[in-house]
Motif scaffolding. Structure first.
Motif, PDB file in Angstrom:
ATOM      1  N   ALA A 148     -10.077   3.910  -4.691  1.00 22.95           N
ATOM      2  CA  ALA A 148     -10.428   2.204  -4.603  1.00 22.95           C
ATOM      3  C   ALA A 148      -9.187   1.292  -4.378  1.00 22.95           C
ATOM      4  O   ALA A 148      -8.898   0.334  -3.710  1.00 22.95           O
ATOM      5  CB  ALA A 148     -11.375   1.734  -6.027  1.00 22.95           C
ATOM      6  N   LEU A 193      -9.712  -0.841  -1.178  1.00 23.52           N
ATOM      7  CA  LEU A 193      -9.586  -2.462  -1.422  1.00 23.52           C
ATOM      8  C   LEU A 193      -8.182  -3.201  -1.573  1.00 23.52           C
ATOM      9  O   LEU A 193      -8.178  -4.198  -1.154  1.00 23.52           O
ATOM     10  CB  LEU A 193     -10.213  -2.531  -2.965  1.00 23.52           C
ATOM     11  N   ARG A 252      -6.793  -1.701   2.357  1.00 21.65           N
ATOM     12  CA  ARG A 252      -7.518  -1.946   3.373  1.00 21.65           C
ATOM     13  C   ARG A 252      -7.896  -0.380   4.154  1.00 21.65           C
ATOM     14  O   ARG A 252      -8.324  -0.283   5.268  1.00 21.65           O
ATOM     15  CB  ARG A 252      -7.426  -2.862   4.451  1.00 21.65           C
TER      16      ARG A 252
END
Length: 286
Positions: free
Chosen positions: A217, A221, A224
């Protein structure tokens, strides 16, 4: 510019990568033959490509499934490469295996044909030393899964002819993918960067810095990335990543030394999506 697909393509090796490469050229209009080591493997390759064709037709009803299947053949006789314009070696990432596969393929090919290796880390110049026609040899590094990948890395060896590299760009564009051209160097561009990120993520997991999902993540996140480095390793295959890391360690030094966790999981047969378990548990049909 959309590029022009070669009319007759051979693929040596019908595993996940080879089947994906065959599928891509079929969609581009090529006639494709996939050669495997025995009848069972050839039948499995035909099933893999057939499944990919079916899924493509489900997504795009304008495709003619019967026509696509009619342009595909599989078998075990490498002499079938005798009329090909392009042959792509797609056997596992083992230097000895690839060298023998390339030698066998080249012996069966016509002089005008181009021979390509799908290697993700082995030097194209090293592989070219035993080639009869090194000027017609280069790397075409496809990415897993091939149907969803937008990139093909064209690896230009010292002996690769400029016309061959130009033709390769056109072939890649005909697949609806973007070519990047790199000179032969350890790990090329994609594997060298991708493996380094993946190895560091494995070390972080090994050290208990965070869970696999949280490490991934951080990249999906925070930076990208479409997929985190540990999930990517599962998709590529832990054994494949280990082989690349070992090759890069030999060529570039200890910064690519595989973490103990990666070696342990491979020894346990936890290779990622293809075995159902790696850094994640995969319940999908393999």
């Amino acid at each position: 510019m959309t590029g022009t697909a070669p009319d007759r393509v051979g693929v040596l090796g019908g595993g996940r990568m080879g089947a994906g490469i065959a599928h891509a050229f079929l969609l581009a209009g090529s006639h494709v033959i996939v050669i495997e080591r025995d009848d069972d493997s050839a039948d499995a390759a035909a099933e893999r490509v057939g499944d990919s064709i079916r899924r493509s037709v489900e997504r795009d009803m304008s495709l003619d499934e019967a026509a696509l299947r009619a342009r595909l053949s599989t078998g075990t006789d490498i002499a079938a490469f005798g009329d090909r314009d392009l042959v792509i070696e797609a056997v596992p990432e083992d230097r000895d295996l690839k060298e023998q596969a390339l030698t066998d393929a080249e012996a069966a090919m016509p002089p005008h044909a181009t021979l390509a290796s799908n290697t993700s880390s082995i030097s194209i110049d090293d592989l070219a030393t035993a080639r009869l026609r090194p000027e017609r040899f280069l790397g075409l590094h496809f990415f897993n899964p091939v149907p969803a990948s937008a990139l093909v890395e064209i690896v230009h060896g010292a002996a690769t002819g400029a016309d061959v590299a130009d033709a390769a760009r056109s072939w890649v564009m005909s697949l609806g993918k973007t070519p990047i051209v790199v000179r032969d160097s350890p790990g090329f561009a994609s594997s060298r960067l991708g493996v380094m990120l993946g190895l560091e993520a494995i070390r972080m997991l090994e050290e208990g810095v965070a869970s696999a999902s949280d490490i991934d993540a951080a990249m999906t996140l925070g930076y990208r990335h479409p997929m985190g480095p540990l999930r990517t390793t599962d998709v590529v295959g832990l054994d494949v990543r280990l082989g690349i890391a070992e090759e890069l360690t030999r060529e570039l030094g200890q910064r690519f030394e595989p973490p103990a966790l990666l070696r342990r999981l491979v020894a346990e047969g936890k290779l990622g999506r293809k075995t159902g378990c790696g850094f994640y548990v995969w319940n999908e049909e393999r």
